[in-house]
Design an enzyme around this catalytic site. Structure first.
Site, short mmCIF file in Angstrom:
data_model
loop_
_atom_site.label_atom_id
_atom_site.label_comp_id
_atom_site.label_asym_id
_atom_site.label_seq_id
_atom_site.Cartn_x
_atom_site.Cartn_y
_atom_site.Cartn_z
N ARG A 184 1.00 -1.00 -0.09
CA ARG A 184 0.21 -0.46 0.00
C ARG A 184 0.67 0.67 0.12
NH1 ARG A 184 -3.11 -3.64 2.83
NH2 ARG A 184 -1.06 -3.29 4.52
N GLU A 218 1.92 -5.68 14.08
CA GLU A 218 1.14 -5.76 15.03
C GLU A 218 0.46 -7.27 15.06
OE1 GLU A 218 -2.55 -2.84 13.48
OE2 GLU A 218 -3.34 -2.86 15.92
P1 AMP Z 1 3.57 -2.17 11.71
O1 AMP Z 1 4.66 -2.50 11.30
O2 AMP Z 1 3.11 -2.56 13.24
O3 AMP Z 1 3.71 -0.26 11.90
O4 AMP Z 1 2.21 -2.25 10.39
C1 AMP Z 1 2.34 -1.61 9.37
C2 AMP Z 1 1.98 -2.30 8.32
O5 AMP Z 1 1.19 -3.44 8.51
C3 AMP Z 1 1.60 -1.39 7.46
O6 AMP Z 1 2.35 -1.43 6.63
C4 AMP Z 1 -0.08 -1.46 7.87
O7 AMP Z 1 -0.66 -1.36 6.00
C5 AMP Z 1 -0.19 -2.04 7.82
N1 AMP Z 1 -1.33 -1.91 9.17
C6 AMP Z 1 -1.08 -2.86 10.38
N2 AMP Z 1 -2.00 -2.47 10.98
C7 AMP Z 1 -2.96 -1.63 10.82
C8 AMP Z 1 -4.59 -1.51 10.41
N3 AMP Z 1 -4.48 -0.81 11.90
N4 AMP Z 1 -4.86 -1.43 9.63
C9 AMP Z 1 -4.23 -0.77 8.35
N5 AMP Z 1 -3.37 -1.31 7.98
C10 AMP Z 1 -2.25 -2.09 8.93
#
Ligand code: AMP
Length: 172
Positions: A59, A96
């Protein structure tokens, strides 16, 4: 940005129970929201001398390429393992939901570059921290970090290096 915010869709329990997924496809498909995202991003970075925009699969490719085009900069993809065809470096991280690895071409960034790394959403910050590690190891002059959406309650900024400037267009 209120208009863009109104076009972001919450998807409950995706990709697993307990996650509220911020779905930006509903903003990207709206011409006014997409144009607004592009112009807001370019306003932030137009005077920074950016030479490369790094977008995180998948994305981050959307806003990242729009920004690169507006800044007259190059675009560099950070991808999941095994997708980039030439010599790569990689980094692993927790996210996450689950664990992951990302890669970048070893020759994608040079020491003359000023880089902004872009992704759609900042959640825990694990993905962007790993991307910063990859880009940093290629020794550009400066690194900026940007997101369209920041989930502030997850404190993702704390996972990012202290010496990078972070911006986000929309905070929850
Ligand atoms: P993080 O490494 O936890 O910051 O996760 C970021 C990546 O996971 C990004 O590439 C986001 O597209 C996706 N992502 C994680 N959590 C979400 C969420 N709650 N909503 C949308 N995308 C998420």
């Amino acid at each position: 940005m209120e208009y863009v915010k109104s076009k972001i869709r919450d998807v409950i329990d995706f990709p697993q129970k307990g996650i509220v997924f911020k779905d930006l496809t509903t903003a990207f498909k709206d011409s006014r929201a997409l144009r607004t995202i592009g112009s807001e991003l370019s306003q932030i970075y137009c005077d920074k001398g950016i030479t490369k925009v790094v977008g995180i699969e998948s994305r981050g490719f959307i806003g990242g390429s729009i920004l690169a085009s507006k800044l007259d900069a190059g675009f560099v993809p950070v991808r999941k393992p095994g997708k980039l065809p030439a010599d790569t470096i990689s980094a692993s991280y927790d996210k996450e939901y689950g664990k992951d690895t990302i890669e970048i071409h070893r020759d994608a960034i040079t020491q003359d570059d000023i880089v902004v790394i872009h992704d759609d959403v900042l959640a825990t910050g694990g993905t962007m921290a790993a991307a910063c590690e990859l880009v940093k190891s290629l020794n550009p002059k400066k690194i900026y970090v940007n997101f369209i959406v920041e989930l502030e309650f997850l404190n993702g900024r704390n996972a990012l290096p202290v010496d990078v400037e972070v911006t986000s267009l929309i905070k929850y």
